[in-house]
Design a protein around this motif. Sequence first.
Motif, PDB file in Angstrom:
ATOM      1  N   ASP A 134       0.780  -1.072  -0.029  1.00 30.97           N
ATOM      2  CA  ASP A 134      -0.028  -0.107  -0.054  1.00 30.97           C
ATOM      3  C   ASP A 134       0.707   1.195   0.136  1.00 30.97           C
ATOM      4  O   ASP A 134       0.504   2.321  -0.695  1.00 30.97           O
ATOM      5  CB  ASP A 134      -0.864  -0.053   1.304  1.00 30.97           C
ATOM      6  CG  ASP A 134      -2.145  -1.042   1.239  1.00 30.97           C
ATOM      7  OD1 ASP A 134      -2.238  -1.509  -0.242  1.00 30.97           O
ATOM      8  OD2 ASP A 134      -2.723  -1.235   1.908  1.00 30.97           O
ATOM      9  N   ALA A 135       1.846   1.181   0.776  1.00 34.12           N
ATOM     10  CA  ALA A 135       2.851   2.482   0.606  1.00 34.12           C
ATOM     11  C   ALA A 135       3.521   2.627  -0.515  1.00 34.12           C
ATOM     12  O   ALA A 135       3.719   3.900  -1.184  1.00 34.12           O
ATOM     13  CB  ALA A 135       3.835   2.197   1.771  1.00 34.12           C
ATOM     14  N   LYS A 136       3.972   1.565  -1.245  1.00 31.97           N
ATOM     15  CA  LYS A 136       4.513   1.831  -2.437  1.00 31.97           C
ATOM     16  C   LYS A 136       3.440   2.146  -3.423  1.00 31.97           C
ATOM     17  O   LYS A 136       3.923   3.231  -4.433  1.00 31.97           O
ATOM     18  CB  LYS A 136       5.277   0.293  -3.154  1.00 31.97           C
ATOM     19  CG  LYS A 136       5.593   0.434  -4.510  1.00 31.97           C
ATOM     20  CD  LYS A 136       6.649   1.389  -4.977  1.00 31.97           C
ATOM     21  CE  LYS A 136       7.903   1.144  -4.228  1.00 31.97           C
ATOM     22  NZ  LYS A 136       8.825   2.115  -4.600  1.00 31.97           N
ATOM     23  N   LEU A 137       2.043   1.772  -3.626  1.00 34.75           N
ATOM     24  CA  LEU A 137       1.142   2.006  -4.316  1.00 34.75           C
ATOM     25  C   LEU A 137       0.846   3.805  -4.278  1.00 34.75           C
ATOM     26  O   LEU A 137       0.585   4.300  -5.080  1.00 34.75           O
ATOM     27  CB  LEU A 137       0.006   1.591  -3.972  1.00 34.75           C
ATOM     28  CG  LEU A 137      -0.175  -0.052  -4.440  1.00 34.75           C
ATOM     29  CD1 LEU A 137      -1.476  -0.792  -3.919  1.00 34.75           C
ATOM     30  CD2 LEU A 137      -0.316  -0.119  -6.025  1.00 34.75           C
ATOM     31  N   GLN A 138       0.961   4.284  -2.934  1.00 37.37           N
ATOM     32  CA  GLN A 138       0.873   5.647  -2.395  1.00 37.37           C
ATOM     33  C   GLN A 138       2.035   6.391  -3.229  1.00 37.37           C
ATOM     34  O   GLN A 138       1.725   7.447  -3.663  1.00 37.37           O
ATOM     35  CB  GLN A 138       0.793   5.790  -1.038  1.00 37.37           C
ATOM     36  CG  GLN A 138      -0.583   5.328  -0.725  1.00 37.37           C
ATOM     37  CD  GLN A 138      -0.863   5.305   1.001  1.00 37.37           C
ATOM     38  OE1 GLN A 138       0.147   5.167   1.777  1.00 37.37           O
ATOM     39  NE2 GLN A 138      -1.973   5.152   1.356  1.00 37.37           N
ATOM     40  N   GLU A 139       3.224   5.816  -3.279  1.00 33.91           N
ATOM     41  CA  GLU A 139       4.206   6.503  -3.926  1.00 33.91           C
ATOM     42  C   GLU A 139       4.111   6.793  -5.163  1.00 33.91           C
ATOM     43  O   GLU A 139       4.428   7.455  -5.950  1.00 33.91           O
ATOM     44  CB  GLU A 139       5.622   5.664  -3.530  1.00 33.91           C
ATOM     45  CG  GLU A 139       6.865   6.261  -4.212  1.00 33.91           C
ATOM     46  CD  GLU A 139       8.197   5.495  -4.119  1.00 33.91           C
ATOM     47  OE1 GLU A 139       9.107   5.906  -4.708  1.00 33.91           O
ATOM     48  OE2 GLU A 139       8.142   4.407  -3.400  1.00 33.91           O
ATOM     49  N   LEU A 140       3.578   5.459  -5.948  1.00 33.27           N
ATOM     50  CA  LEU A 140       3.476   5.599  -7.346  1.00 33.27           C
ATOM     51  C   LEU A 140       2.334   6.531  -7.739  1.00 33.27           C
ATOM     52  O   LEU A 140       2.585   7.376  -8.676  1.00 33.27           O
ATOM     53  CB  LEU A 140       2.956   4.114  -7.954  1.00 33.27           C
ATOM     54  CG  LEU A 140       3.586   3.012  -7.691  1.00 33.27           C
ATOM     55  CD1 LEU A 140       2.889   1.778  -8.104  1.00 33.27           C
ATOM     56  CD2 LEU A 140       4.872   3.112  -8.574  1.00 33.27           C
ATOM     57  N   MET A 145       1.045   8.092 -11.466  1.00 29.23           N
ATOM     58  CA  MET A 145       0.832   6.796 -12.022  1.00 29.23           C
ATOM     59  C   MET A 145      -0.599   6.440 -11.576  1.00 29.23           C
ATOM     60  O   MET A 145      -0.921   6.567 -10.171  1.00 29.23           O
ATOM     61  CB  MET A 145       1.849   5.680 -11.543  1.00 29.23           C
ATOM     62  CG  MET A 145       3.353   5.824 -12.134  1.00 29.23           C
ATOM     63  SD  MET A 145       4.465   4.648 -11.953  1.00 29.23           S
ATOM     64  CE  MET A 145       3.807   3.540 -12.997  1.00 29.23           C
ATOM     65  N   MET A 146      -1.368   6.054 -12.587  1.00 36.41           N
ATOM     66  CA  MET A 146      -2.774   5.700 -12.112  1.00 36.41           C
ATOM     67  C   MET A 146      -2.771   4.098 -11.988  1.00 36.41           C
ATOM     68  O   MET A 146      -2.434   3.373 -13.010  1.00 36.41           O
ATOM     69  CB  MET A 146      -3.759   6.192 -13.195  1.00 36.41           C
ATOM     70  CG  MET A 146      -5.349   5.775 -12.675  1.00 36.41           C
ATOM     71  SD  MET A 146      -6.406   6.313 -13.726  1.00 36.41           S
ATOM     72  CE  MET A 146      -5.952   5.127 -15.248  1.00 36.41           C
ATOM     73  N   VAL A 169      -6.504   3.851  -5.490  1.00 38.94           N
ATOM     74  CA  VAL A 169      -6.524   2.975  -6.618  1.00 38.94           C
ATOM     75  C   VAL A 169      -7.820   2.927  -7.125  1.00 38.94           C
ATOM     76  O   VAL A 169      -8.979   3.273  -6.865  1.00 38.94           O
ATOM     77  CB  VAL A 169      -5.939   1.476  -6.322  1.00 38.94           C
ATOM     78  CG1 VAL A 169      -4.519   1.763  -6.037  1.00 38.94           C
ATOM     79  CG2 VAL A 169      -6.762   0.538  -5.677  1.00 38.94           C
ATOM     80  N   MET A 170      -8.046   2.515  -8.598  1.00 46.53           N
ATOM     81  CA  MET A 170      -9.412   2.090  -9.135  1.00 46.53           C
ATOM     82  C   MET A 170      -9.246   0.513  -9.119  1.00 46.53           C
ATOM     83  O   MET A 170      -8.757  -0.045  -9.656  1.00 46.53           O
ATOM     84  CB  MET A 170      -9.373   2.918 -10.567  1.00 46.53           C
ATOM     85  CG  MET A 170     -10.511   2.605 -11.364  1.00 46.53           C
ATOM     86  SD  MET A 170     -10.600   3.036 -12.987  1.00 46.53           S
ATOM     87  CE  MET A 170     -10.431   4.833 -12.808  1.00 46.53           C
ATOM     88  N   THR A 171     -10.431   0.363  -8.481  1.00 49.80           N
ATOM     89  CA  THR A 171     -10.640  -1.254  -8.400  1.00 49.80           C
ATOM     90  C   THR A 171     -11.779  -1.652  -9.083  1.00 49.80           C
ATOM     91  O   THR A 171     -12.797  -0.997  -8.942  1.00 49.80           O
ATOM     92  CB  THR A 171     -10.948  -1.382  -6.883  1.00 49.80           C
ATOM     93  OG1 THR A 171      -9.708  -1.049  -5.879  1.00 49.80           O
ATOM     94  CG2 THR A 171     -11.306  -3.025  -6.579  1.00 49.80           C
ATOM     95  N   VAL A 172     -11.631  -2.631  -9.873  1.00 46.62           N
ATOM     96  CA  VAL A 172     -12.520  -3.218 -10.915  1.00 46.62           C
ATOM     97  C   VAL A 172     -13.089  -4.670 -10.503  1.00 46.62           C
ATOM     98  O   VAL A 172     -12.389  -5.267 -10.156  1.00 46.62           O
ATOM     99  CB  VAL A 172     -11.901  -3.168 -12.390  1.00 46.62           C
ATOM    100  CG1 VAL A 172     -12.972  -3.586 -13.357  1.00 46.62           C
ATOM    101  CG2 VAL A 172     -11.687  -1.697 -12.573  1.00 46.62           C
TER     102      VAL A 172
END
Length: 178
Positions: A134-140, A145-146, A169-172
């Motif tokens: 989750d921390a890496k996703l927040q950095e992206l 970066m979407m 994030v966009m969750t599908v």
Amino acid sequence: LCNNVDRSLASTYRPTHNGTGSTIYLLDTGINESHDEFTNSSITNLYTAFGTDYSDSTGHGTAMASLINGDNIGVSPKASLFNIKFSNSVSSSVSIGTIIEAMNAALVHHKANTPNKVKTLCMPWTTAKNSLVDAKLQELETHNMMVICSAGNNAADVDNYSPAGLDQVMTVGSYNDS
């Protein structure tokens, strides 16, 4: 996947945009670039956790790539798709370190190639909720970066999973094939 596609949709699906100029990173099981769906696609092997093996070991990565970049069913057939292979199995255990390395490969490439332009990171899988992921996703996200990811296909609360449960994030997901 292809067996369940309504072939009548192929003649009526005409999107306004085709992904020209877009960059998409797919983190999955690899891509079978010789598949018929990719005749006119732009696919580049960027990273693999398996030496020089970028090929798809399960079909999952190829199926996801066809939805993104496929000639007939892709939503962005003219986008540049980057293959990031971090898993050899749809249900195997992958270390958090391997996931972070794969995400870093996309981030490094993004930063070296017009970092002010938004790029898409597709992560069609889930893992148990993890603060490092989750921390890496927040950095992206802070680097334009979407992230688009899967809800998990298990009818469970996405807040218990990474990357699906992160608000940025966009969750599908889908309920069923109807």
